[in-house]
Design a protein around this motif. Structure first.
Motif, PDB file in Angstrom:
ATOM      1  N   LYS A   7     -41.167 -16.438  55.332  1.00  0.00           N
ATOM      2  CA  LYS A   7     -39.806 -15.907  55.287  1.00  0.00           C
ATOM      3  C   LYS A   7     -39.715 -14.773  54.273  1.00  0.00           C
ATOM      4  CE  LYS A   7     -36.430 -18.215  53.246  1.00  0.00           C
ATOM      5  NZ  LYS A   7     -35.969 -17.184  52.261  1.00  0.00           N
ATOM      6  N   PRO A   8     -40.032 -13.549  54.690  1.00  0.00           N
ATOM      7  CA  PRO A   8     -39.779 -12.416  53.794  1.00  0.00           C
ATOM      8  C   PRO A   8     -38.285 -12.176  53.624  1.00  0.00           C
ATOM      9  CG  PRO A   8     -40.630 -11.654  55.919  1.00  0.00           C
ATOM     10  CD  PRO A   8     -40.689 -13.141  55.940  1.00  0.00           C
ATOM     11  N   ASN A   9     -37.854 -12.047  52.380  1.00  0.00           N
ATOM     12  CA  ASN A   9     -36.450 -11.781  52.061  1.00  0.00           C
ATOM     13  C   ASN A   9     -36.271 -10.268  51.990  1.00  0.00           C
ATOM     14  OD1 ASN A   9     -34.015 -11.288  50.613  1.00  0.00           O
ATOM     15  ND2 ASN A   9     -34.063 -13.385  49.830  1.00  0.00           N
ATOM     16  N   PHE A  27     -44.455 -18.926  62.348  1.00  0.00           N
ATOM     17  CA  PHE A  27     -43.074 -18.573  62.682  1.00  0.00           C
ATOM     18  C   PHE A  27     -42.576 -17.641  61.576  1.00  0.00           C
ATOM     19  CE2 PHE A  27     -38.472 -19.558  62.871  1.00  0.00           C
ATOM     20  CZ  PHE A  27     -38.249 -19.513  64.244  1.00  0.00           C
ATOM     21  N   ILE A  28     -42.082 -16.464  61.948  1.00  0.00           N
ATOM     22  CA  ILE A  28     -41.702 -15.458  60.947  1.00  0.00           C
ATOM     23  C   ILE A  28     -40.189 -15.283  60.939  1.00  0.00           C
ATOM     24  CG2 ILE A  28     -42.004 -13.102  60.116  1.00  0.00           C
ATOM     25  CD1 ILE A  28     -44.645 -12.987  61.628  1.00  0.00           C
ATOM     26  N   ILE A  29     -39.602 -15.487  59.765  1.00  0.00           N
ATOM     27  CA  ILE A  29     -38.157 -15.391  59.584  1.00  0.00           C
ATOM     28  C   ILE A  29     -37.837 -14.190  58.703  1.00  0.00           C
ATOM     29  CG2 ILE A  29     -36.095 -16.540  58.675  1.00  0.00           C
ATOM     30  CD1 ILE A  29     -37.731 -19.205  58.956  1.00  0.00           C
ATOM     31  N   ALA A  30     -37.012 -13.304  59.203  1.00  0.00           N
ATOM     32  CA  ALA A  30     -36.481 -12.227  58.371  1.00  0.00           C
ATOM     33  C   ALA A  30     -35.208 -12.744  57.705  1.00  0.00           C
ATOM     34  CB  ALA A  30     -36.173 -10.997  59.212  1.00  0.00           C
ATOM     35  N   ASP A  31     -35.302 -12.958  56.401  1.00  0.00           N
ATOM     36  CA  ASP A  31     -34.130 -13.461  55.662  1.00  0.00           C
ATOM     37  C   ASP A  31     -33.280 -12.255  55.281  1.00  0.00           C
ATOM     38  OD1 ASP A  31     -32.300 -14.881  54.264  1.00  0.00           O
ATOM     39  OD2 ASP A  31     -33.680 -15.640  52.739  1.00  0.00           O
ATOM     40  N   ALA A  32     -32.370 -11.897  56.186  1.00  0.00           N
ATOM     41  CA  ALA A  32     -31.604 -10.659  56.034  1.00  0.00           C
ATOM     42  C   ALA A  32     -30.111 -10.899  55.873  1.00  0.00           C
ATOM     43  CB  ALA A  32     -31.839  -9.763  57.252  1.00  0.00           C
ATOM     44  N   GLU A  87     -36.309 -16.663  73.279  1.00  0.00           N
ATOM     45  CA  GLU A  87     -37.269 -17.233  72.329  1.00  0.00           C
ATOM     46  C   GLU A  87     -37.210 -16.590  70.941  1.00  0.00           C
ATOM     47  OE1 GLU A  87     -41.202 -17.911  73.761  1.00  0.00           O
ATOM     48  OE2 GLU A  87     -40.520 -19.012  75.520  1.00  0.00           O
ATOM     49  N   SER A  88     -36.137 -15.864  70.660  1.00  0.00           N
ATOM     50  CA  SER A  88     -35.854 -15.428  69.291  1.00  0.00           C
ATOM     51  C   SER A  88     -34.701 -16.256  68.766  1.00  0.00           C
ATOM     52  CB  SER A  88     -35.501 -13.936  69.257  1.00  0.00           C
ATOM     53  OG  SER A  88     -36.611 -13.149  69.649  1.00  0.00           O
ATOM     54  N   TRP A  89     -34.638 -16.395  67.470  1.00  0.00           N
ATOM     55  CA  TRP A  89     -33.730 -17.369  66.867  1.00  0.00           C
ATOM     56  C   TRP A  89     -32.713 -16.717  65.937  1.00  0.00           C
ATOM     57  CZ3 TRP A  89     -34.160 -22.812  67.476  1.00  0.00           C
ATOM     58  CH2 TRP A  89     -35.260 -23.237  68.223  1.00  0.00           C
ATOM     59  N   VAL A  90     -31.516 -17.281  65.949  1.00  0.00           N
ATOM     60  CA  VAL A  90     -30.484 -16.987  64.956  1.00  0.00           C
ATOM     61  C   VAL A  90     -30.423 -18.170  64.000  1.00  0.00           C
ATOM     62  CG1 VAL A  90     -28.015 -16.727  64.568  1.00  0.00           C
ATOM     63  CG2 VAL A  90     -29.105 -15.508  66.456  1.00  0.00           C
ATOM     64  N   ILE A  91     -30.450 -17.888  62.713  1.00  0.00           N
ATOM     65  CA  ILE A  91     -30.336 -18.946  61.701  1.00  0.00           C
ATOM     66  C   ILE A  91     -29.050 -18.691  60.922  1.00  0.00           C
ATOM     67  CG2 ILE A  91     -31.476 -20.175  59.844  1.00  0.00           C
ATOM     68  CD1 ILE A  91     -34.127 -19.057  60.755  1.00  0.00           C
ATOM     69  N   LEU A  92     -28.027 -19.483  61.227  1.00  0.00           N
ATOM     70  CA  LEU A  92     -26.705 -19.270  60.652  1.00  0.00           C
ATOM     71  C   LEU A  92     -26.566 -19.952  59.299  1.00  0.00           C
ATOM     72  CD1 LEU A  92     -24.086 -19.720  63.521  1.00  0.00           C
ATOM     73  CD2 LEU A  92     -24.913 -17.603  62.512  1.00  0.00           C
ATOM     74  N   LEU A  93     -25.965 -19.267  58.347  1.00  0.00           N
ATOM     75  CA  LEU A  93     -25.651 -19.885  57.065  1.00  0.00           C
ATOM     76  C   LEU A  93     -24.599 -20.967  57.279  1.00  0.00           C
ATOM     77  CD1 LEU A  93     -25.304 -16.699  54.821  1.00  0.00           C
ATOM     78  CD2 LEU A  93     -27.355 -18.025  55.322  1.00  0.00           C
ATOM     79  N   ALA A  94     -24.884 -22.163  56.793  1.00  0.00           N
ATOM     80  CA  ALA A  94     -23.934 -23.268  56.948  1.00  0.00           C
ATOM     81  C   ALA A  94     -23.516 -23.837  55.591  1.00  0.00           C
ATOM     82  CB  ALA A  94     -24.526 -24.369  57.831  1.00  0.00           C
ATOM     83  N   LEU A  95     -24.479 -24.427  54.876  1.00  0.00           N
ATOM     84  CA  LEU A  95     -24.181 -25.035  53.573  1.00  0.00           C
ATOM     85  C   LEU A  95     -25.325 -24.676  52.645  1.00  0.00           C
ATOM     86  CD1 LEU A  95     -22.172 -26.824  52.036  1.00  0.00           C
ATOM     87  CD2 LEU A  95     -23.481 -28.814  52.785  1.00  0.00           C
ATOM     88  N   THR A  96     -25.114 -23.685  51.803  1.00  0.00           N
ATOM     89  CA  THR A  96     -26.221 -23.065  51.080  1.00  0.00           C
ATOM     90  C   THR A  96     -26.488 -23.744  49.736  1.00  0.00           C
ATOM     91  OG1 THR A  96     -24.692 -21.383  50.217  1.00  0.00           O
ATOM     92  CG2 THR A  96     -25.884 -20.865  52.248  1.00  0.00           C
TER      93      THR A  96
END
Length: 281
Positions: free
Chosen positions: A59-61, A91-96, A140-149
């Motif tokens: 997860k690159p920020n 699995f590569i996550i862009a923390d944007a 097959e691409s994902w959205v990762i929604l902020l919920a409870l940080t």
């Protein structure tokens, strides 16, 4: 990468570890700055090579790369390409933490999924459906929604209750499931929330959760696994600083590998306890 393939990688690696590449030019070992043309990429490459055996995601920020301008974004893209070419099971996550009106979100999605070709991007849900849906049109691409940080200020808004006693994070979890399924949407839930994972699972029993806050932020991996794991694991637990900055000498990658392995071993025990992988004597 679809949900089933991600789950298969978790079982194969006996790990649900995500390594956060929060690469700060002011914190990486000085010898890299003195000897490397692209010290950020050189650092990331060494970390990835050292830890890939023990994790299933990186997860690159984006903030750490954007802060360096064009050169930083080049380092980000080189890092993603290196992982893609050498460790295609990751699995590569862009923390944007993007999120804007529809046509702007469409441009963000185009960059992350068409150009950078990451698997997922973190998105702020505050602006609602039309700000999120452009990210969901990519198969097959994902959205990762902020919920409870996991941050201290998370309670400022996320725990606010309406007249019926429903908290804001609960509204996010419920409403967003009208936009996408657990095959393409995850939620960010901070490890520091502890037993609140039981509440999260009431509303999102089958979704994967991206869980930052283990390590430097003090979150408990044991609590996360106890209250947050489902039958398909359903967790990607991120550790950034505790792994990548475990040491700042020329031997930094070996120390990062050691920290990642320790987390992987602990995760394997929780996967065994849940019956997701078999016990090996």
């Amino acid at each position: 990468m679809n949900k089933q393939l991600l789950f298969e990688h978790i079982k194969q690696k006996q790990s649900f570890l995500c390594v956060g590449l929060d690469t700060d030019i002011k914190k990486i070992p000085k010898h890299l700055i003195q000897t490397e043309e692209d010290p950020i990429f050189a650092f990331n490459k060494a970390i990835v090579d050292a830890t890939a055996d023990f994790c299933v995601a990186y997860k690159p920020n984006l903030a750490f790369y954007e802060s360096l301008g064009v050169k930083g974004m080049e380092s980000f893209e080189k890092t993603v390409c290196y992982i893609r070419e050498n460790y295609p099971d990751q699995f590569i996550i862009a923390d944007a933490k993007r999120g804007d009106i529809g046509n702007t979100s469409e441009m963000y999605a185009r960059f992350f999924f068409d150009v950078a070709q990451v698997d997922a991007v973190t998105v702020a849900p505050y602006m609602g459906e039309d700000s999120v849906k452009p990210f969901l049109i990519y198969p097959e691409s994902w959205v990762i929604l902020l919920a409870l940080t996991s941050n201290k200020g998370s309670s400022d808004f996320q725990l606010m209750e309406d007249a019926q006693g429903e908290r804001l994070f609960e509204k996010v979890l419920k409403k967003s499931q009208e936009w996408g399924t657990d095959e393409q949407m995850m939620f960010v839930v901070g490890a520091t929330q502890g037993k609140m994972f039981k509440e999260i699972r009431k509303y999102a029993p089958n979704h994967f959760l991206l869980v930052p806050g283990v390590g430097a932020q003090g979150g408990s991996l044991k609590e996360v696994a106890q209250y947050g794991m489902n039958d398909q694991c359903g967790l990607l637990v991120n550790s950034s600083r505790a792994i990548i900055y475990a040491d700042n000498t020329p031997d930094f990658a070996s120390f990062a590998r050691r920290e990642a392995e320790l987390l992987q071993r602990e995760m394997a025990d929780y996967l065994i306890d849940k019956g997701i992988i078999p016990y090996k004597s």
